[in-house]
Design a protein around this motif. Structure first.
Motif, PDB file in Angstrom:
ATOM      1  N   ALA A  44       1.030  -1.182  -0.016  1.00 42.50           N
ATOM      2  CA  ALA A  44      -0.347   0.187  -0.081  1.00 42.50           C
ATOM      3  C   ALA A  44       0.924   1.078   0.045  1.00 42.50           C
ATOM      4  CB  ALA A  44      -0.546  -0.081   1.244  1.00 42.50           C
ATOM      5  N   TYR A  45       2.519   1.013   0.307  1.00 43.75           N
ATOM      6  CA  TYR A  45       2.546   2.366   0.572  1.00 43.75           C
ATOM      7  C   TYR A  45       4.645   2.469  -0.511  1.00 43.75           C
ATOM      8  CZ  TYR A  45       0.390   2.905   4.700  1.00 43.75           C
ATOM      9  OH  TYR A  45      -0.311   3.339   6.092  1.00 43.75           O
ATOM     10  N   TYR A  46       3.871   1.491  -1.714  1.00 45.09           N
ATOM     11  CA  TYR A  46       5.127   1.719  -2.256  1.00 45.09           C
ATOM     12  C   TYR A  46       4.822   3.139  -3.317  1.00 45.09           C
ATOM     13  CZ  TYR A  46       6.719   0.451  -7.274  1.00 45.09           C
ATOM     14  OH  TYR A  46       8.401   1.052  -8.616  1.00 45.09           O
ATOM     15  N   SER A  47       5.879   3.274  -3.720  1.00 45.40           N
ATOM     16  CA  SER A  47       5.558   4.429  -5.356  1.00 45.40           C
ATOM     17  C   SER A  47       7.380   4.285  -5.552  1.00 45.40           C
ATOM     18  CB  SER A  47       5.900   5.687  -4.431  1.00 45.40           C
ATOM     19  OG  SER A  47       5.912   7.283  -5.276  1.00 45.40           O
ATOM     20  N   PRO A  48       6.468   4.594  -6.778  1.00 47.66           N
ATOM     21  CA  PRO A  48       7.681   4.067  -8.061  1.00 47.66           C
ATOM     22  C   PRO A  48       9.262   5.535  -7.935  1.00 47.66           C
ATOM     23  CG  PRO A  48       5.593   5.432  -8.871  1.00 47.66           C
ATOM     24  CD  PRO A  48       5.583   4.911  -8.006  1.00 47.66           C
ATOM     25  N   ILE A  49       8.163   6.260  -7.103  1.00 51.68           N
ATOM     26  CA  ILE A  49       9.204   7.766  -6.754  1.00 51.68           C
ATOM     27  C   ILE A  49      10.364   7.661  -5.565  1.00 51.68           C
ATOM     28  CG2 ILE A  49       9.681  10.275  -5.889  1.00 51.68           C
ATOM     29  CD1 ILE A  49       6.635   9.939  -6.217  1.00 51.68           C
ATOM     30  N   ASP A  50      10.544   6.070  -4.883  1.00 45.98           N
ATOM     31  CA  ASP A  50      11.178   6.244  -3.489  1.00 45.98           C
ATOM     32  C   ASP A  50      12.316   5.131  -4.621  1.00 45.98           C
ATOM     33  OD1 ASP A  50      10.084   6.908  -2.346  1.00 45.98           O
ATOM     34  OD2 ASP A  50       8.698   5.601  -1.607  1.00 45.98           O
ATOM     35  N   THR A  51      12.769   4.796  -5.770  1.00 43.65           N
ATOM     36  CA  THR A  51      12.708   3.634  -6.506  1.00 43.65           C
ATOM     37  C   THR A  51      14.511   4.019  -7.380  1.00 43.65           C
ATOM     38  OG1 THR A  51      11.489   3.199  -8.585  1.00 43.65           O
ATOM     39  CG2 THR A  51      10.981   2.125  -6.486  1.00 43.65           C
ATOM     40  N   PRO A  52      14.951   3.322  -7.530  1.00 41.01           N
ATOM     41  CA  PRO A  52      16.287   4.478  -8.535  1.00 41.01           C
ATOM     42  C   PRO A  52      15.864   4.035 -10.114  1.00 41.01           C
ATOM     43  CG  PRO A  52      16.745   2.407  -7.978  1.00 41.01           C
ATOM     44  CD  PRO A  52      15.459   2.147  -7.450  1.00 41.01           C
ATOM     45  N   ASP A  53      14.861   3.872 -10.462  1.00 48.07           N
ATOM     46  CA  ASP A  53      14.259   3.683 -11.929  1.00 48.07           C
ATOM     47  C   ASP A  53      13.669   5.174 -12.051  1.00 48.07           C
ATOM     48  OD1 ASP A  53      15.175   1.329 -12.247  1.00 48.07           O
ATOM     49  OD2 ASP A  53      13.987   0.605 -12.220  1.00 48.07           O
ATOM     50  N   TRP A  54      13.472   6.330 -11.434  1.00 46.68           N
ATOM     51  CA  TRP A  54      12.060   6.984 -11.247  1.00 46.68           C
ATOM     52  C   TRP A  54      12.844   8.290 -12.133  1.00 46.68           C
ATOM     53  CZ3 TRP A  54      12.156  11.590  -9.223  1.00 46.68           C
ATOM     54  CH2 TRP A  54      10.667  12.707  -9.644  1.00 46.68           C
ATOM     55  N   SER A  55      12.499   8.729 -12.575  1.00 49.89           N
ATOM     56  CA  SER A  55      12.677  10.092 -13.273  1.00 49.89           C
ATOM     57  C   SER A  55      11.978  11.124 -12.941  1.00 49.89           C
ATOM     58  CB  SER A  55      12.996   9.628 -14.629  1.00 49.89           C
ATOM     59  OG  SER A  55      11.860   9.742 -14.843  1.00 49.89           O
ATOM     60  N   PRO A  56      12.492  12.473 -13.197  1.00 50.89           N
ATOM     61  CA  PRO A  56      11.855  13.714 -13.038  1.00 50.89           C
ATOM     62  C   PRO A  56      10.391  13.638 -13.333  1.00 50.89           C
ATOM     63  CG  PRO A  56      13.747  14.143 -12.563  1.00 50.89           C
ATOM     64  CD  PRO A  56      14.143  12.345 -13.390  1.00 50.89           C
ATOM     65  N   SER A  57      10.536  13.196 -14.729  1.00 51.89           N
ATOM     66  CA  SER A  57       9.401  13.232 -15.877  1.00 51.89           C
ATOM     67  C   SER A  57       8.422  12.631 -15.445  1.00 51.89           C
ATOM     68  CB  SER A  57      10.228  12.694 -17.680  1.00 51.89           C
ATOM     69  OG  SER A  57      10.130  11.714 -16.651  1.00 51.89           O
ATOM     70  N   GLY A  58       8.430  11.656 -13.945  1.00 46.99           N
ATOM     71  CA  GLY A  58       7.389  10.678 -13.672  1.00 46.99           C
ATOM     72  C   GLY A  58       7.656   9.494 -14.495  1.00 46.99           C
ATOM     73  N   ALA A  59       7.956   9.045 -15.708  1.00 49.53           N
ATOM     74  CA  ALA A  59       8.795   7.767 -15.889  1.00 49.53           C
ATOM     75  C   ALA A  59       9.679   6.707 -15.664  1.00 49.53           C
ATOM     76  CB  ALA A  59       9.169   8.385 -17.462  1.00 49.53           C
ATOM     77  N   THR A  60       9.218   5.914 -15.879  1.00 47.56           N
ATOM     78  CA  THR A  60      10.274   5.293 -14.925  1.00 47.56           C
ATOM     79  C   THR A  60      11.115   4.375 -16.229  1.00 47.56           C
ATOM     80  OG1 THR A  60       9.048   3.259 -15.027  1.00 47.56           O
ATOM     81  CG2 THR A  60       8.971   4.351 -12.938  1.00 47.56           C
ATOM     82  N   THR A  61      12.093   4.452 -15.756  1.00 46.19           N
ATOM     83  CA  THR A  61      13.182   3.471 -16.964  1.00 46.19           C
ATOM     84  C   THR A  61      12.899   2.059 -17.009  1.00 46.19           C
ATOM     85  OG1 THR A  61      14.566   3.672 -15.904  1.00 46.19           O
ATOM     86  CG2 THR A  61      14.489   5.134 -16.578  1.00 46.19           C
ATOM     87  N   THR A  62      12.556   1.021 -15.651  1.00 48.66           N
ATOM     88  CA  THR A  62      12.275  -0.207 -16.440  1.00 48.66           C
ATOM     89  C   THR A  62      10.778  -0.675 -16.051  1.00 48.66           C
ATOM     90  OG1 THR A  62      13.145  -0.942 -14.500  1.00 48.66           O
ATOM     91  CG2 THR A  62      14.763  -1.040 -16.164  1.00 48.66           C
ATOM     92  N   LEU A  63      10.199  -1.816 -16.455  1.00 45.95           N
ATOM     93  CA  LEU A  63       8.856  -1.982 -15.508  1.00 45.95           C
ATOM     94  C   LEU A  63       9.122  -3.131 -15.260  1.00 45.95           C
ATOM     95  CD1 LEU A  63       6.222  -0.772 -18.741  1.00 45.95           C
ATOM     96  CD2 LEU A  63       6.845   0.038 -16.669  1.00 45.95           C
ATOM     97  N   ASP A  64       8.641  -3.560 -13.999  1.00 45.95           N
ATOM     98  CA  ASP A  64       8.872  -5.037 -13.221  1.00 45.95           C
ATOM     99  C   ASP A  64       7.989  -5.864 -14.209  1.00 45.95           C
ATOM    100  OD1 ASP A  64       8.941  -2.917 -10.767  1.00 45.95           O
ATOM    101  OD2 ASP A  64       9.821  -4.141 -10.385  1.00 45.95           O
TER     102      ASP A  64
END
Length: 83
Positions: A63-83
């Motif tokens: 419930a508390y997961y956020s992609p912002i807390d991952t190393p793949d997050w970028s300032p544009s809000g996009a992630t570079t990889t998907l799980d």
């Protein structure tokens, strides 16, 4: 941004029947399904019923997961990889 709405989804007055289209919204770095609507002010009993509740994740993450807390997050809000 653009969107196209089928003619049969319009209701009188030129409004759109959102209950028929299950819209998706972007909130910060994540997406959410729009599954309810309301017109303020809400009845106090409704507010009390939903007080303290968190949204349920559809991707089965914590419930508390956020992609912002991952190393793949970028300032544009996009992630570079998907799980």
């Amino acid at each position: 941004m653009r969107f196209y709405i089928r003619d049969d989804l319009y209701v009188p007055g030129g409004r759109i029947d959102f209950g028929s289209i299950n819209p998706v919204e972007r909130l910060a770095a994540e997406y959410t399904l729009v599954n309810n609507t309301f017109v303020p002010p809400l009845d106090p009993a409704v507010l009390q019923e939903h007080s303290g509740r968190r949204m349920e994740r559809l991707d089965q993450r914590d419930a508390y997961y956020s992609p912002i807390d991952t190393p793949d997050w970028s300032p544009s809000g996009a992630t570079t990889t998907l799980d």
